[in-house]
Write an enzyme that holds these catalytic residues in place. Structure first.
Site, mmCIF file in Angstrom:
data_model
loop_
_atom_site.group_PDB
_atom_site.id
_atom_site.type_symbol
_atom_site.label_atom_id
_atom_site.label_comp_id
_atom_site.label_asym_id
_atom_site.label_seq_id
_atom_site.Cartn_x
_atom_site.Cartn_y
_atom_site.Cartn_z
ATOM 1 C CG LEU A 281 18.185 79.052 55.702
ATOM 2 C CD1 LEU A 281 16.872 79.112 54.930
ATOM 3 C CD2 LEU A 281 18.071 78.073 56.860
ATOM 4 N N GLY A 282 22.352 78.862 53.564
ATOM 5 C CA GLY A 282 23.295 78.332 52.574
ATOM 6 C C GLY A 282 23.912 79.460 51.763
ATOM 7 C CD GLN A 283 27.861 82.148 52.847
ATOM 8 O OE1 GLN A 283 28.677 81.377 53.329
ATOM 9 N NE2 GLN A 283 28.005 83.455 52.895
ATOM 10 N N GLY A 284 26.131 80.218 47.911
ATOM 11 C CA GLY A 284 26.525 79.674 46.610
ATOM 12 C C GLY A 284 27.123 80.754 45.744
ATOM 13 N N GLY A 285 27.352 80.403 44.477
ATOM 14 C CA GLY A 285 27.967 81.343 43.561
ATOM 15 C C GLY A 285 27.087 82.551 43.253
ATOM 16 C CB THR A 288 24.112 84.729 51.318
ATOM 17 O OG1 THR A 288 25.489 84.914 50.955
ATOM 18 C CG2 THR A 288 24.047 84.051 52.677
ATOM 19 C CB VAL A 289 19.667 81.039 50.986
ATOM 20 C CG1 VAL A 289 18.201 80.813 51.345
ATOM 21 C CG2 VAL A 289 19.849 80.948 49.478
ATOM 22 C CE LYS A 303 20.117 82.831 45.237
ATOM 23 N NZ LYS A 303 20.037 81.795 44.225
ATOM 24 C CG ASP A 400 22.001 76.257 38.958
ATOM 25 O OD1 ASP A 400 22.789 75.357 38.601
ATOM 26 O OD2 ASP A 400 22.143 76.914 39.999
#
Length: 610
Positions: A281-285, A288-289, A303, A400
């Protein structure tokens, strides 16, 4: 009795080679029939429903494959050659056993002949294998069953090329030459092979089988050992990630209506199709979700963090317990976790409508995000932050807050997610000293300089979120001019220079109340104060937004985009736009720092509930 019927009224439907009922039909003769009576009858309908016996058909008995229908046969079939007839036959109607009782009538005369009953009625005689001839003739007759000399048939020599063929009565032998062994016959026989070679082959075959057994056994042992090793590794990670502490904590918090569940690694692998890329669904620092589907059909968000600080595991477990106790409609529910992996996996409820970031910055979605919905999202986000700051057993600082961490459901209800950077504040503390962590553009400049984390850090980030909602611009963009790259600085500067309405999203100006927009901007300006103590608390922000929302709901008339005036109820509160800018140059330069600082600023090093 058997039979068939064909129709000849329409010649256009006739097909050469087809005998399926148009012009031609055929019927199989039942087995074990001893005599036949063929009757062909033609039925002609004269149109009145009565039939006539006028004959126009032709029938015959023949072998099925010997006749191929042709439309020309209607004129010249009688001129064709005869169709062959194949008959099965047998002697009498007795069985072999009964026939043998009467030697005078038993017709299998050859001494070595055999009797069989292939058709269920009567019998037939056959010469045995290795013989040929007429089994109905006695042995004195030269055409009776005679031995076949297989060795004379050079074209089909049954022996190996090195073997010598010798005929015997009813059979033959193949003799291997000296130095060879075997039966000498062609396959499926063993043929002739040098003496000792067969032993070598047997030994080689034994070695191969032994090696195969050893390989299978080794693989089985390896598989068992790997399973044990994996099980021990999962147990190690479970203890290392605080599984025992979490289990103890959950037992001590039985008041939870729906306590957190500890998922197994296998459950989540199955739910995400082994973490297939199509489920991302998404990636960040921070990680990964993934989208997952549990065995009961419930859709969840999983997550997977990139790293976890092992020295802060107990703090992480405490956060887990607190987050599972959060029961607020505007906070994404944490359902549980998995501690059998190197880094813990967190399982949340799945929110269907994406992130607020997508709804602001996607042209197709932003047109659906009306001023009323934006004000609603801002209020609900403020309520959620106020709740975690003041109404949980231990104050939680999200750390955040940004539009990508605010999710929207199908009713545009806001839900705060991703507490991966959040921290618990003990009851006797108002601030924490931590390594700076957050997202550039939303990061509190005071926190960045002092590493002193307070609830006012979330207030600053929330101010940036409001600025995004009002302007439709990203919090930090290198595509804008240098003076406009940082939205917080640009927004406050625009208010100071009385240019607010110039930077507001055109869609909002067309439908929104100008005074309300200014009031919301004023709230954002207060949240964006450089000094944390000058900012309002989230509880104060929530009250102000509640007042505005109530005023917006009771407005009699929306803004006229040409006059930018609004008409309100007589007792509705009015607000003025106060300009109070307090932002230093050093703070501006800090927040506008380029992405190269991300590795130093954003890198998580303390305990983070991912």
């Amino acid at each position: 009795m058997s039979g068939c019927i064909s129709f000849c009224g329409n010649s256009s439907g006739l097909v050469n080679g087809s005998c399926s009922g148009l012009g031609c039909c055929h019927s199989a003769i039942p087995e074990n029939t001893t005599n036949y009576n063929l009757n062909v009858q033609s039925i002609y309908t004269n149109g009145s429903g009565r039939t006539s016996g006028q004959s126009c058909g032709l029938g015959f008995i023949g072998e099925t494959q010997a006749y191929n229908f042709s439309t020309l046969d209607f004129t010249n079939l009688t001129k064709r050659e005869t169709v062959p007839l194949v008959l099965d036959w047998a002697v009498g109607n007795k069985t072999c056993k009964d026939a043998q009782k009467s030697m005078t009538s038993y017709l299998c005369k050859a001494a070595n002949s055999s009797c069989s009953e292939p058709h269920g009625r009567g019998y037939i005689c056959k010469c045995p294998p290795g013989y040929q001839g007429n089994p109905y003739l006695s042995d004195e007759h030269k055409d009776s069953c005679q031995d076949i000399d297989e060795c004379k048939d050079l074209d089909r020599n049954p022996c190996n090329a090195t073997a010598t063929c010798t005929n015997t009565i009813g059979n033959y032998t193949c003799i291997c030459p000296n130095g060879y062994e075997g039966d000498g016959r062609m396959p499926p026989g063993t043929g002739c092979s040098r003496k000792g070679q067969s032993k070598i082959m047997i030994i080689a075959l034994g070695v191969c089988i032994s090696l195969l057994i050893l390989l299978v056994g080794s693989s089985l042992v390896y598989w068992v050992m790997q399973r044990r090793k994996l099980k021990k590794l999962k147990q190690k990670f479970f203890k290392q990630n605080g599984g025992l502490i979490l289990e103890r904590q959950l037992l001590n918090h039985k008041e939870s209506v729906e306590p957190a569940k500890i998922f197994s690694a296998k459950e989540l692998e199955k739910a995400t199709n082994n973490y297939h890329k199509s489920r991302v669904l998404g990636q960040g620092g921070f990680g990964t979700v993934y989208k997952g589907v549990l065995p009961n059909g419930r859709v969840v968000t999983i997550k997977k963090s990139n790293v976890v600080d092992q020295s802060q595991i107990e703090q992480f477990i405490n956060e887990m317990v607190v987050l599972t106790k959060i029961k607020h409609k505007n906070v994404v529910k944490l359902l549980g976790c998995c501690l059998e992996t190197k880094v813990p996996l967190l399982v949340y409820e799945f929110i269907t409508n994406g992130t607020l970031f997508e709804h602001i910055h996607d042209k197709n979605l932003s047109s659906l995000l009306s001023w009323e919905k934006r004000l609603k999202v801002a209020l609900e986000t403020a309520e959620a932050l106020s709740y975690i700051h003041f109404e949980t057993s231990m104050s939680i600082i999200h750390r955040d807050v940004k539009t990508t961490n605010i999710l929207l459901d199908e009713n545009y209800t806001a839900k705060i997610s991703d507490f991966g950077a959040s921290r618990l504040v003990p009851l006797d503390h108002t601030r924490l000293t931590t390594v700076v962590q957050g997202t550039l553009g939303y990061l509190d400049p005071e926190y960045f300089h002092t590493s002193q984390l307070t609830g006012k850090s979330d207030v600053y980030s929330f101010g940036v979120v409001i600025a995004e909602l009002l302007t439709g611009e990203k919090a930090l963009s290198m595509d804008r001019p240098e003076s406009e790259r940082n939205l917080a600085m640009y927004f406050v500067t625009a208010i100071k220079e009385d240019r607010l309405l110039q930077i507001i999203d055109d869609r909002i100006l067309k439908e929104g109340n100008t005074e309300e927009i200014k009031e919301v901007a004023n709230i954002a300006k207060k949240c964006l104060k450089v000094r944390g103590e000058d900012r309002p608390s989230m509880k104060q922000v929530t009250k102000e937004l509640e007042g505005l929302r109530l005023s917006e709901k009771h407005s009699l008339k929306k803004v006229d985009p040409n006059t930018q005036q609004t008409e309100q109820l007589p007792n509705a509160p009015t607000h003025s736009l106060g300009i109070d800018v307090d932002i230093g140059t050093s703070s501006i330069n800090t927040v506008v720092a380029d992405d190269n600082m991300r590795n130093q600023v954003v890198k998580p090093t303390d305990n983070d509930a991912r």
